[in-house]
Scaffold this motif. Structure first.
Motif, short mmCIF file in Angstrom:
data_model
loop_
_atom_site.label_atom_id
_atom_site.label_comp_id
_atom_site.label_asym_id
_atom_site.label_seq_id
_atom_site.Cartn_x
_atom_site.Cartn_y
_atom_site.Cartn_z
N VAL A 135 8.84 -14.44 22.70
CA VAL A 135 8.01 -15.61 22.41
C VAL A 135 6.67 -15.44 23.12
CG1 VAL A 135 7.76 -18.08 22.83
CG2 VAL A 135 9.94 -17.17 22.06
N LEU A 136 5.59 -15.69 22.37
CA LEU A 136 4.24 -15.73 22.92
C LEU A 136 3.78 -17.17 22.85
CD1 LEU A 136 2.68 -12.61 21.21
CD2 LEU A 136 3.54 -12.80 23.54
N ILE A 137 3.27 -17.69 23.94
CA ILE A 137 2.92 -19.11 23.99
C ILE A 137 1.69 -19.32 24.87
CG2 ILE A 137 4.45 -19.59 25.92
CD1 ILE A 137 5.27 -22.16 24.39
N GLU A 154 10.26 -26.71 30.03
CA GLU A 154 10.97 -27.14 28.82
C GLU A 154 10.86 -26.08 27.72
OE1 GLU A 154 10.56 -30.43 25.26
OE2 GLU A 154 9.56 -30.82 27.16
N HIS A 155 9.68 -25.56 27.51
CA HIS A 155 9.50 -24.54 26.47
C HIS A 155 10.21 -23.24 26.82
CE1 HIS A 155 6.09 -27.22 25.36
NE2 HIS A 155 6.64 -27.01 24.19
N VAL A 156 10.18 -22.87 28.09
CA VAL A 156 10.86 -21.65 28.52
C VAL A 156 12.36 -21.79 28.28
CG1 VAL A 156 11.46 -20.20 30.50
CG2 VAL A 156 9.12 -21.03 30.23
N PHE A 157 12.96 -22.86 28.74
CA PHE A 157 14.40 -23.04 28.59
C PHE A 157 14.81 -23.16 27.13
CE2 PHE A 157 14.06 -24.94 33.01
CZ PHE A 157 14.52 -23.78 33.63
N PHE A 172 9.73 -14.00 27.22
CA PHE A 172 8.81 -15.12 27.12
C PHE A 172 7.53 -14.72 27.81
CE2 PHE A 172 8.21 -19.67 26.64
CZ PHE A 172 7.25 -19.96 27.59
N LEU A 173 6.43 -14.61 27.05
CA LEU A 173 5.16 -14.19 27.62
C LEU A 173 4.05 -15.16 27.21
CD1 LEU A 173 5.35 -10.41 26.68
CD2 LEU A 173 5.74 -11.40 28.94
N LEU A 174 3.10 -15.35 28.10
CA LEU A 174 1.93 -16.15 27.76
C LEU A 174 1.02 -15.35 26.85
CD1 LEU A 174 1.18 -17.71 31.25
CD2 LEU A 174 2.25 -18.82 29.28
#
Length: 69
Positions: free
Chosen positions: A28-30, A36-39, A49-51
């Motif tokens: 996931v790129l965010i 909340e988004h990570v979990f 999970f990466l920015l």
């Protein structure tokens, strides 16, 4: 995978992808890094999970990591 997409969100798309036979790994790129988004992303079956401002080198490392199905 981007979490915010037109038509559906990336988490719903990830859940659908992960239900496929022999699904690919999903990172996931965010732009935001709230717990909340990570979990939620991890619960859908993402392997990473990466920015979005993550360096190219770190994106390549994530792709080459054990983040493979």
């Amino acid at each position: 995978m981007d979490i915010r997409m037109p038509g559906t969100d990336g988490l719903a798309a990830t859940e659908a992808i992960r239900r496929l036979a022999g699904p690919p790994a999903v990172i996931v790129l965010i732009t935001f890094d709230t717990d909340e988004h990570v979990f939620t992303a991890l619960e859908t079956g993402v392997c990473g999970f990466l920015l979005k401002d993550t360096s190219t080198q770190d994106l390549i490392r994530a792709d080459r990591s054990k983040c493979r199905s």
